[in-house]
Write a protein that holds these residues in place. Sequence first.
Motif: not given
Length: 383
Positions: A321-327, A359-368, A379-383
Amino acid sequence: MDFSLTDEQRMLQDTVERLVQDQYGFEQRRGYMQEKGGFSRDMWNQIAELGLLGVPFPEESGGFGGGAIETMLVMEAFGKGLVLEPYVASVVTSGQLIADAGSDAQKEAILEPLVGGELVLAFAHGEPDSRYSNTQVATRAERSGAGYTITGHKAVVLHGDSADKFVISARTSGDTMDADGLSLFLVDADAKGVSIQGYPTIDGLHAAEVKLNGVQVSEDALIGQEGKAADLIELTQDRGAMAVCAEAVGAMGVACDLTLDYLKQRKQFGMPIGAFQSVQHRMVEMRMELEQARSATLKAAAKLDSGDPVERRRAVSIAKHQVGIGGRFVSEQSIQLHGGIGMTEEYYLAHFAKRIAMIDNQFGDADAHLDRFSAQMDVPKTA
């Protein structure tokens, strides 16, 4: 936790970084992309000669005997050069899966040739309708005489058009969404009934659609225990996720460096644009995202070797998640600070941005991975 590298790890890091620096310039990479399969077989052999294909494998198989940290170091260095060779497909996912669960005969037949650069593997798990689910598998393997008959369609198989053999997930029992009933098989790429349609992806790598139409395999093709492969598949996917996170960290670092150099050279109103405070703030934010991504990836690598599957899942999901958002932030800011030149094919930055996006879309993206982490923490998902 001690995050300092050992002497052996520093030596490994230096070796890979020197290889990338000497052999993976921009024009060299563009030449490799034109070769069959989208990568250089000569470079693959050089990687093998340096022992890098054996990093995660035991010494008795000709390997280095390393772990996830060593894999992380290799992949971060590869990210700095946008290396095209099938390291993740062959070594990180398929190869380690064989090392973990393969029979003695499978290990003997696969690992030494793989470490020697004589074999390319591909992990064929995802399907057209599976999205990022590890257990949604429609491909079926039915008992047939002394073996199995496999029928199904595997989608976006990384380096599938270059593979000599596939590690294929298939359902031996249960419904499409069940975790129970999943099995893994070793299948030759040239086996009767295997159809491969390869294509380049936007980041310069290659993938393939792999269709299996009544492919016959023997009992010996089964990897591990029949119907009990769900945990092994998840571990393999987590290894792949950590590896591409490390690759993204390397690519993000170069994007930051290219941008900083440009800010020092490009002038506006008679002074370098990097002298403007607002531009400096953006550059600092980019570096912060890079360091957060690096720290999360390092923790994920450490947890991969911890033996605790719960901690492993959490750490890998945090990193992805961090790499997806940060990248995405680093890529977008780099391009905006460069202006139009940042989007041209002739300039290196655009290629880093494409690879980071992929890379964000490989092996599950940030949201997944945010969903997976939230489910684990209840816990509930938060933005």
